[in-house]
Write a protein that holds these residues in place. Structure first.
Motif, PDB file in Angstrom:
ATOM      1  N   ARG A   1       1.463   6.952   5.283  1.00 22.16           N
ATOM      2  CA  ARG A   1       2.919   7.148   5.230  1.00 22.16           C
ATOM      3  C   ARG A   1       3.614   5.953   4.596  1.00 22.16           C
ATOM      4  O   ARG A   1       4.610   6.111   3.870  1.00 22.16           O
ATOM      5  N   ASP A   2       3.113   4.756   4.878  1.00 20.15           N
ATOM      6  CA  ASP A   2       3.748   3.543   4.353  1.00 20.15           C
ATOM      7  C   ASP A   2       3.431   3.289   2.884  1.00 20.15           C
ATOM      8  O   ASP A   2       4.000   2.376   2.276  1.00 20.15           O
ATOM      9  N   GLY A   3       2.502   4.051   2.326  1.00 19.06           N
ATOM     10  CA  GLY A   3       2.154   3.859   0.919  1.00 19.06           C
ATOM     11  C   GLY A   3       1.037   2.859   0.693  1.00 19.06           C
ATOM     12  O   GLY A   3       0.785   2.465  -0.454  1.00 19.06           O
ATOM     13  N   ILE A   4       0.357   2.448   1.765  1.00 14.73           N
ATOM     14  CA  ILE A   4      -0.811   1.568   1.615  1.00 14.73           C
ATOM     15  C   ILE A   4      -2.016   2.443   1.293  1.00 14.73           C
ATOM     16  O   ILE A   4      -2.353   3.359   2.046  1.00 14.73           O
ATOM     17  N   ASP A   5      -2.658   2.164   0.178  1.00 16.21           N
ATOM     18  CA  ASP A   5      -3.779   2.989  -0.278  1.00 16.21           C
ATOM     19  C   ASP A   5      -5.053   2.550   0.443  1.00 16.21           C
ATOM     20  O   ASP A   5      -5.580   1.468   0.200  1.00 16.21           O
ATOM     21  N   VAL A   6      -5.540   3.395   1.357  1.00 15.26           N
ATOM     22  CA  VAL A   6      -6.756   3.104   2.109  1.00 15.26           C
ATOM     23  C   VAL A   6      -7.921   3.837   1.459  1.00 15.26           C
ATOM     24  O   VAL A   6      -7.938   5.068   1.393  1.00 15.26           O
ATOM     25  N   LYS A   7      -8.891   3.075   0.973  1.00 15.38           N
ATOM     26  CA  LYS A   7     -10.068   3.665   0.332  1.00 15.38           C
ATOM     27  C   LYS A   7     -11.298   3.352   1.176  1.00 15.38           C
ATOM     28  O   LYS A   7     -11.830   2.239   1.138  1.00 15.38           O
ATOM     29  N   THR A   8     -11.739   4.335   1.949  1.00 13.98           N
ATOM     30  CA  THR A   8     -12.956   4.166   2.736  1.00 13.98           C
ATOM     31  C   THR A   8     -14.168   4.587   1.913  1.00 13.98           C
ATOM     32  O   THR A   8     -14.048   5.322   0.932  1.00 13.98           O
TER      33      THR A   8
END
Length: 584
Positions: free
Chosen positions: A290-297
């Protein structure tokens, strides 16, 4: 002549009668009153003070490191029969859980550090400090070799040796780069106060460089791309702090480039915060989305250059992709320091990740050397390794079988010596080890239970599966330091009257109870004044209320009233004036 006689008699009276230790003299100087107070001190007497036998035989304790473990030991040590020498390359203690807050100006660096000399100056224990780095441990001769880190040695000697009776290794750990090419040269770390200050300057540098008119839009996007490698608590908290800093403070100062900022969190595993409850993991990933932080697992970093990060996609066939970045922070775990590696070679532990200790924090094979914190791990003794000794000790009548009465006489000692037994019983919802043995015997009444050694082995065969290594956290290190200090405080008393469990492989009892870690909960600040808390009893709390709990606990855990006041003041300043964006 009379005046001389009066003072002479007074002096003799104080020498002959020490109880006259305080006196008051009132006289006038130029019409004004002056009160002079003096206290007789044996150390300033004209007589030569001969050291007592106890003072002459003080044991020398050398402490390496001023982190959580070493500082906790120093704070809790109050036995004056020791002479303590502290050796560390930094002369202060740092409250490391707040390092991410320093990177964005939420808290100032001076607010979380406390000088070691200030902390120990009022203690009754004789404590000396040397700002130096230990470069070698000579266990055979009970010496350590150190090198001063200052550049102005007055005696011209950079290296020196220190003898010890007891050595406490609490040097912490270093960053683990997994030998990834380019990490050391191009990435920032977040282990020390200096690291946090460097990150803070680099963040502002990126915004200032991106504001130069001659820079192209494509180059601006690269400069304002912040890559964070590692989805553990440190990486997640820094990502959250950076997001708040950008969106609450920097957008007002750099309005023309606010839409170009991008934050990417790279994690090789399937989820971020995988050591937390699944509810916290899911909430954190959803909030970052939601905050726009791109999480790449599932993204493993394989190479880092000065402008690009190469990652391997572990989910989709292992393809390699390259991403431009402006600043990269590496936070993927801890590694072993060179000093500890060298010492592990000496004591036959070369193939381990950290120094192995017993449950009393003694390095295996070294009775006078202890290791605490991130540089060590407790090698918990297995029940099945000692099952024959346990059975023999419990079987007092040497009948070859154990009765309920015989078992009950050693139950407490077994659970204290082997905590995995208690954990196993709890998971099986059993009240005692007798219930476990009864289950292996069938529906036999408890009073009629008799088991031979093979039946006992069968009943306890799965107990050791509950053994787990303690996490490398400040909470563990602090508890270990406090525990060891209590052991040293009561060393002589416990030599005469041991208070630990039975020695199943020997005679008598252990001097002390084994170290037991008590988990008090853990926090994961997620930004936006929201924090996830996992507290004892599997209680999970997420939201604004947990943030205020985080504030109160982190303020109370500061090592002095000075740092408590400074941290609270910094938080108040941030609420009123915002974060400091100056490049200092």
């Amino acid at each position: 002549m009379r005046t001389f006689t009066f003072y002479e008699r007074a002096s003799r009276a104080f020498d002959d009668y020490p109880s006259l230790s305080k006196f008051l003299v009132l006289f006038t100087v130029s019409g004004g009153g002056l009160v002079a107070y003096a206290e007789a001190n044996p150390s300033t007497s004209s007589y030569t003070v001969v050291p007592s036998e106890a003072e002459a035989k003080k044991k020398k304790v050398v402490v390496l490191g001023t982190g959580w473990a070493g500082t906790s030991f120093l704070k809790n040590l109050n036995n004056p029969t020791y002479e303590v020498q502290v050796v560390s390359p930094r002369n202060y203690f740092a409250f490391t859980p707040l390092l991410p807050s320093i990177t964005c100006g939420t808290v100032e660096a001076r607010s979380i550090v406390e000088p070691i000399r200030r902390m120990v100056r009022k203690k009754k224990v004789d404590i000396e400090f040397s700002e130096a780095e230990c470069i070698k441990i000579d266990a055979a001769n009970k010496k350590i070799y150190c090198r001063s880190i200052t550049n102005n040695n007055l005696n011209g000697t950079e290296e020196f040796a220190v003898d010890y009776d007891y050595l406490i290794i609490s040097v912490g750990a270093t960053v683990n780069t997994f030998n990834t090419p380019g990490v050391v040269e191009n990435c920032h770390f977040l282990k020390e106060v200096e690291d946090a200050q460097k990150i803070r300057r680099t963040v502002i540098d990126c915004f200032e460089r991106a504001s130069i008119p001659t820079v192209s839009d494509e180059e601006r996007k690269r400069i304002l791309h912040f890559a964070i490698v590692g989805g553990g608590p440190t990486g997640v908290e820094f990502a959250a702090e950076l997001h708040d800093f950008v969106n609450e403070d920097l957008v007002k100062l750099y309005p023309g480039i606010k839409d170009l900022v991008k934050i990417t969190l790279l994690e090789a595993g399937d989820h971020i915060l995988n050591m937390f409850d699944k509810r916290i993991t899911a909430f954190a990933e959803e909030k970052f989305h939601r905050d726009g932080i791109d999480v790449k697992t599932g993204s493993m970093v394989v190479k880092v250059t000065d402008k690009e990060i190469s990652t391997k996609d572990l989910k989709n066939g292992g393809g390699i992709s390259t991403t431009p970045y402006g600043m990269a922070v590496w936070s993927t775990g801890i590694g072993t320091r060179p000093l500890v590696k060298d010492f592990m070679m000496q004591v036959g532990q070369a193939n381990r990740r950290a120094l192995a200790t017993d449950e009393w924090l003694r390095v295996e094979g070294c009775d006078s050397i202890y290791a605490l914190g991130d540089c060590a791990t407790i090698n918990q003794r297995k029940v099945m390794e000692d099952i024959a000794a346990i059975f023999s000790k419990a079987d007092k009548d040497k009948s070859g079988t154990l009765t309920v009465k015989e078992i009950q006489e050693v139950i407490d000692d077994i659970c204290e010596r082997y905590p995995q037994v208690e954990i196993y019983l709890k998971n099986k919802q059993m009240r005692s080890i007798v219930d476990l043995l009864q289950a292996s015997k069938g529906d036999v009444a408890k009073e009629s239970i008799e088991l031979n050694i093979e039946e006992v082995k069968s009943a306890l065969s799965q107990v050791d599966s509950q053994m787990k290594n303690l996490p490398a956290t400040a909470q563990v290190a602090a508890q270990q330091g406090a525990y060891l200090a209590k052991c040293f405080n009561r060393m002589e008393e416990c030599e005469k009257n041991p208070e630990g469990p039975l020695r199943f492989r020997g005679e008598g009892r252990h001097r002390f109870r084994p170290f037991r870690y008590k988990h008090l909960g853990q926090f994961a600040p997620l930004g936006g004044e929201q924090t996830a808390a996992q507290l004892p009893g599997d209680w999970v709390s997420i939201g604004h209320s947990s943030q205020w709990l985080w504030y109160s606990i982190y303020a109370s855990k500061q090592v002095s009233w000075r740092t408590r006041a400074l941290v609270v003041t910094d938080w108040g300043r941030r609420f009123i004036f915002g974060r400091d964006s100056s490049r200092i």
